[in-house]
Design an enzyme around this catalytic site. Structure first.
Site, PDB file in Angstrom:
ATOM      1  CG  HIS A  19      54.682 -30.400  36.863  1.00 47.51           C
ATOM      2  ND1 HIS A  19      54.325 -31.698  37.125  1.00 47.51           N
ATOM      3  CD2 HIS A  19      55.689 -30.462  35.955  1.00 47.51           C
ATOM      4  CE1 HIS A  19      55.074 -32.520  36.403  1.00 47.51           C
ATOM      5  NE2 HIS A  19      55.920 -31.796  35.686  1.00 47.51           N
ATOM      6  CE  LYS A  43      57.891 -40.494  28.200  1.00 42.19           C
ATOM      7  NZ  LYS A  43      57.823 -39.336  29.083  1.00 42.19           N
ATOM      8  NE  ARG A  92      63.446 -31.630  37.547  1.00 43.22           N
ATOM      9  CZ  ARG A  92      63.060 -32.808  37.090  1.00 43.22           C
ATOM     10  NH1 ARG A  92      62.161 -33.493  37.743  1.00 43.22           N
ATOM     11  NH2 ARG A  92      63.592 -33.326  36.002  1.00 43.22           N
ATOM     12  CB  SER A 130      55.843 -37.076  36.796  1.00 41.33           C
ATOM     13  OG  SER A 130      55.378 -35.760  36.732  1.00 41.33           O
TER      14      SER A 130
HETATM   15  O1  PNS Z   1      57.852 -32.992  30.741  1.00 38.95           O
HETATM   16  P1  PNS Z   1      58.539 -33.685  29.623  1.00 38.95           P
HETATM   17  O2  PNS Z   1      57.957 -35.054  29.418  1.00 38.95           O
HETATM   18  O3  PNS Z   1      60.017 -33.702  29.788  1.00 38.95           O
HETATM   19  O4  PNS Z   1      58.186 -32.849  28.299  1.00 38.95           O
HETATM   20  C1  PNS Z   1      58.854 -33.071  27.099  1.00 38.95           C
HETATM   21  C2  PNS Z   1      58.218 -32.243  25.954  1.00 38.95           C
HETATM   22  C3  PNS Z   1      56.732 -32.497  25.868  1.00 38.95           C
HETATM   23  C4  PNS Z   1      58.457 -30.758  26.212  1.00 38.95           C
HETATM   24  C5  PNS Z   1      58.942 -32.651  24.634  1.00 38.95           C
HETATM   25  O5  PNS Z   1      58.979 -34.046  24.535  1.00 38.95           O
HETATM   26  C6  PNS Z   1      58.301 -32.074  23.386  1.00 38.95           C
HETATM   27  O6  PNS Z   1      58.296 -30.877  23.180  1.00 38.95           O
HETATM   28  N1  PNS Z   1      57.723 -32.950  22.554  1.00 38.95           N
HETATM   29  C7  PNS Z   1      57.009 -32.564  21.357  1.00 38.95           C
HETATM   30  C8  PNS Z   1      57.709 -33.040  20.103  1.00 38.95           C
HETATM   31  C9  PNS Z   1      58.761 -32.056  19.652  1.00 38.95           C
HETATM   32  O7  PNS Z   1      58.483 -30.913  19.396  1.00 38.95           O
HETATM   33  N2  PNS Z   1      60.007 -32.547  19.587  1.00 38.95           N
HETATM   34  C10 PNS Z   1      61.149 -31.734  19.244  1.00 38.95           C
HETATM   35  C11 PNS Z   1      61.669 -31.027  20.468  1.00 38.95           C
HETATM   36  S1  PNS Z   1      63.201 -30.294  20.134  1.00 38.95           S
END
Ligand code: PNS
Length: 160
Positions: A19, A43, A92, A130
């Site tokens: 990150h 979560k 990645r 993570s």
């Molecule tokens: O690091 P992560 O946990 O893979 O991040 C995922 C994240 C936070 C980018 C994604 O879950 C997100 O944007 N959630 C917010 C809800 C949302 O907007 N959902 C629609 C996405 S298309």
């Protein structure tokens, strides 16, 4: 000239060197970068939201144009509120691509004027997540080089 404000969203449970590598790259090319933690009620995280904010603030302190924030709800709605024009995500490996493509396309459909920008972390972090860091910490394995020293200390304390 138009300033580019980017949001780097994620769970950051905890922030890893991968990150951080992406944050460093993003801080170089965007005028401002907001590292934003998703407040996810579904979560059960290892670190509380406050702990994740503290760790991120500490490790991003070298970059004056990087801010740490929290969001809940739709990412594109948060981007609108913060007047951000870019969503930054890291890829990645090919395995990340499908999920990231789906999210980027859905976000584009929801808000066409916000651009998703993908960046590649250093190859040394292409296997790092993570999730794996939490697992290694819980099983007492070495974490050197995977997370910043401050995060390693907190991980050790957490799993004791
Ligand atoms: O690091 P992560 O946990 O893979 O991040 C995922 C994240 C936070 C980018 C994604 O879950 C997100 O944007 N959630 C917010 C809800 C949302 O907007 N959902 C629609 C996405 S298309």
């Amino acid at each position: 000239m138009k300033k580019v404000l980017a949001i780097y969203p994620g769970s950051f449970d905890p922030v890893t060197n991968g990150h951080l590598d992406l944050i460093e790259r993003g801080a170089k090319i965007f005028d401002r970068l907001i590292v934003s933690i998703l407040r996810n009620f579904e979560k059960e995280p290892l670190f509380t939201l406050d702990e994740r904010i503290e760790m991120l603030r500490e490790v991003t302190s070298p970059w004056p144009n990087v801010e740490v924030d929290v969001f809940s709800g739709l990412l594109v709605e948060y981007a609108r509120l913060r007047e951000a024009n870019v969503i930054l995500r890291g890829i990645r490996a090919v395995s990340d691509y499908e999920y990231e493509l789906q999210m980027a396309m859905m976000n584009r459909r929801l808000k066409p004027d916000v651009e998703t920008v993908f960046m590649l972390p250093a190859a040394a972090y292409s296997f790092l997540s993570s999730h794996l860091v939490r697992e290694i910490a819980q099983l007492g394995g070495p974490m050197t080089g995977l997370v910043p020293a401050a995060v390693e200390q907190r991980l050790r304390a957490k799993v004791l």
